[in-house]
Design an enzyme around this catalytic site. Structure first.
Site, short mmCIF file in Angstrom:
data_model
loop_
_atom_site.label_atom_id
_atom_site.label_comp_id
_atom_site.label_asym_id
_atom_site.label_seq_id
_atom_site.Cartn_x
_atom_site.Cartn_y
_atom_site.Cartn_z
N ASP A 42 18.50 -82.11 33.56
CA ASP A 42 17.79 -83.38 33.62
C ASP A 42 18.66 -84.44 34.30
O ASP A 42 19.73 -84.77 33.82
CB ASP A 42 17.45 -83.84 32.19
CG ASP A 42 16.65 -85.12 32.19
OD1 ASP A 42 15.41 -85.03 32.25
OD2 ASP A 42 17.26 -86.21 32.16
N TYR A 47 21.27 -92.14 37.85
CA TYR A 47 22.53 -91.54 37.36
C TYR A 47 23.54 -91.37 38.51
O TYR A 47 24.71 -91.09 38.27
CB TYR A 47 22.29 -90.15 36.73
CG TYR A 47 21.37 -90.10 35.54
CD1 TYR A 47 20.98 -91.25 34.86
CD2 TYR A 47 20.89 -88.88 35.08
CE1 TYR A 47 20.12 -91.18 33.77
CE2 TYR A 47 20.04 -88.80 33.99
CZ TYR A 47 19.65 -89.95 33.34
OH TYR A 47 18.79 -89.86 32.27
N LYS A 72 13.99 -88.61 38.26
CA LYS A 72 13.16 -89.76 37.86
C LYS A 72 13.30 -90.90 38.87
O LYS A 72 14.37 -91.07 39.46
CB LYS A 72 13.60 -90.28 36.48
CG LYS A 72 13.86 -89.21 35.45
CD LYS A 72 14.27 -89.78 34.10
CE LYS A 72 14.77 -88.68 33.17
NZ LYS A 72 16.20 -88.36 33.32
N HIS A 105 10.92 -93.44 35.28
CA HIS A 105 12.02 -93.53 34.31
C HIS A 105 11.73 -94.50 33.17
O HIS A 105 11.99 -94.19 32.00
CB HIS A 105 13.30 -93.96 35.05
CG HIS A 105 14.55 -93.53 34.37
ND1 HIS A 105 15.65 -93.06 35.05
CD2 HIS A 105 14.89 -93.49 33.06
CE1 HIS A 105 16.61 -92.76 34.19
NE2 HIS A 105 16.17 -93.01 32.98
#
Ligand code: A2P
Length: 274
Positions: A42, A47, A72, A105
Site C-alpha cells: 500500500d 508518501y 492514492k 486519499h
C-alpha cells in the site's frame, strides 16, 4: 488468503503499509516484505516512495501479476484532470502499466463536488482498465453517500484508520451494507496499542503478541489490515496470525474498547491526549 472485491478482483488479506519510508531504506524494506511473503503493498503519491517501491518490485523478480499494488491521489491533485495526471505520475514512478487499486486519499469536507469530480476520474481509469479496482480512503458515511448518489461505479474499498478503540461502527456498517471492503491503516494504532494492558492480557491467552492480536481482530471483523514495520522479524510475526481464533467474548470486549479516540491518544488513559 484473499478477499474478493465486488468486481471479482482478489485482494490479499494482509497488506504492507509504507508511509514514512523513502529512499534506499524503502527499497530494502519492500524487498524484505516481498521476501517475507507479502503480496499486497500500500502506497500513495504523498508518501513520495512510489519510485523506490517500483524499483524493489523490479529487483525482486516476482511476476507483476502476483503483487497487488495500491496507490492514492493526494488532496492537492483532486479534480478530474489533475487526478488523471496524478495517476499517470504514480504509474510512471511505480514503473508499472497498471495499478491494482487506486484510491482518493482524503475527502474534501468543504467541497463535496470536488470529491465527485475526482471519483469520475477514477471511474474513467477503471473503464480504461488502467486500474483493476477503485475506492476511497478516510471517507465517512456522509462522504460515501455523496459519492453513491452521484456515481456510476460504487467504490470497492474504503481505507480507514482502524484499530481497537476506533471501530467507526457507522461507517463500517454502511460499507458492509454496500459491499465496500474496508482496509485498516494503523491497525496497531501506530504502535501505541502494543502497550495497552487489556490487549496484553488477552494476547497472552493465545500465546500471541498484541500486534498479532490487533491484526487478527481486524481480519475477524472482515477488515484488511495494512501493518507497517521496518523489522524483518516483525514482518514475519505480523503475518503469523492464522493459527488462532479470537473468541467471541474477546472480540466483543475489544470491539467495545471505547477509550482510544485516535492514534494520538494514550492507549491506557481515557481520552487523554499525549
Ligand atoms: P517497527 O518499524 O520498528 O517495527 P501501524 O502499522 O499501526 O502504523 O504501526 C506501525 C508501528 O508499529 C511502527 O512503529 C512499527 O515499528 C511498529 N510495529 C509493527 N509491527 C510490530 C510488531 N509486531 N511488534 C512491535 N512493534 C511493531
Amino acid at each position: 488468503m484473499y478477499t474478493t472485491l465486488k468486481n471479482g478482483v482478489h485482494i490479499p488479506n494482509i497488506g504492507f503499509g509504507t508511509s514514512l519510508i523513502e529512499g534506499e531504506e524503502c527499497i530494502i524494506n519492500i524487498k524484505q516484505a516481498l521476501m517475507a511473503g507479502y503480496r499486497h503493498i500500500d502506497t500513495a503519491s504523498v508518501y513520495k516512495n512510489e519510485q523506490y517501491i517500483g524499483a524493489a518490485i523490479k529487483e525482486s523478480n516476482i511476476p507483476r501479476e502476483e503483487i497487488f499494488i495500491t496507490s492514492k491521489v493526494w488532496k492537492d491533485s483532486m479534480g478530474y484532470e489533475n487526478t488523471i495526471k496524478s495517476f499517470e505520475n504514480s504509474l510512471k514512478n511505480l514503473q508499472l502499466d497498471y495499478i491494482d487499486l487506486f484510491l482518493i486519499h482524503w475527502p474534501k469536507n468543504d467541497n463535496e463536488q470536488l470529491n465527485v469530480e475526482t471519483w469520475k476520474a477514477l471511474e474513467k481509469l477503471y473503464k480504461e482498465k488502467k486500474v483493476r479496482a477503485i475506492g476511497v480512503s478516510n471517507f465517512l458515511k456522509h462522504h460515501l453517500e455523496n459519492i453513491l448518489n452521484n456515481c456510476e461505479i460504487i467504490p470497492m474499498v474504503n481505507q480507514l484508520e482502524f484499530h481497537p478503540g476506533l471501530m467507526r461502527e457507522e461507517t463500517i456498517n454502511f460499507c458492509k451494507e454496500n459491499n465496500i471492503i474496508v482496509e485498516a491503516w494503523a491497525p496497531l494504532g501506530k504502535g501505541k496499542m502494543l502497550q495497552n494492558k487489556d490487549l496484553i492480557r488477552i494476547a497472552s491467552k493465545y500465546n500471541k503478541s498484541v500486534a498479532q492480536l490487533c491484526i487478527k481482530w481486524c481480519l475477524q471483523n472482515e477488515v484488511i489490515p495494512l501493518p507497517k514495520t521496518t523489522n524483518w522479524n516483525r514482518m514475519l510475526e505480523n503475518k503469523d496470525v492464522f493459527d488462532f481464533t479470537i473468541s467471541n467474548e474477546d472480540m466483543k470486549f475489544i470491539n467495545n474498547m471505547k477509550f482510544f479516540a485516535g492514534s494520538t491518544m494514550d492507549p491506557n488513559k481515557f481520552g487523554e491526549i499525549i
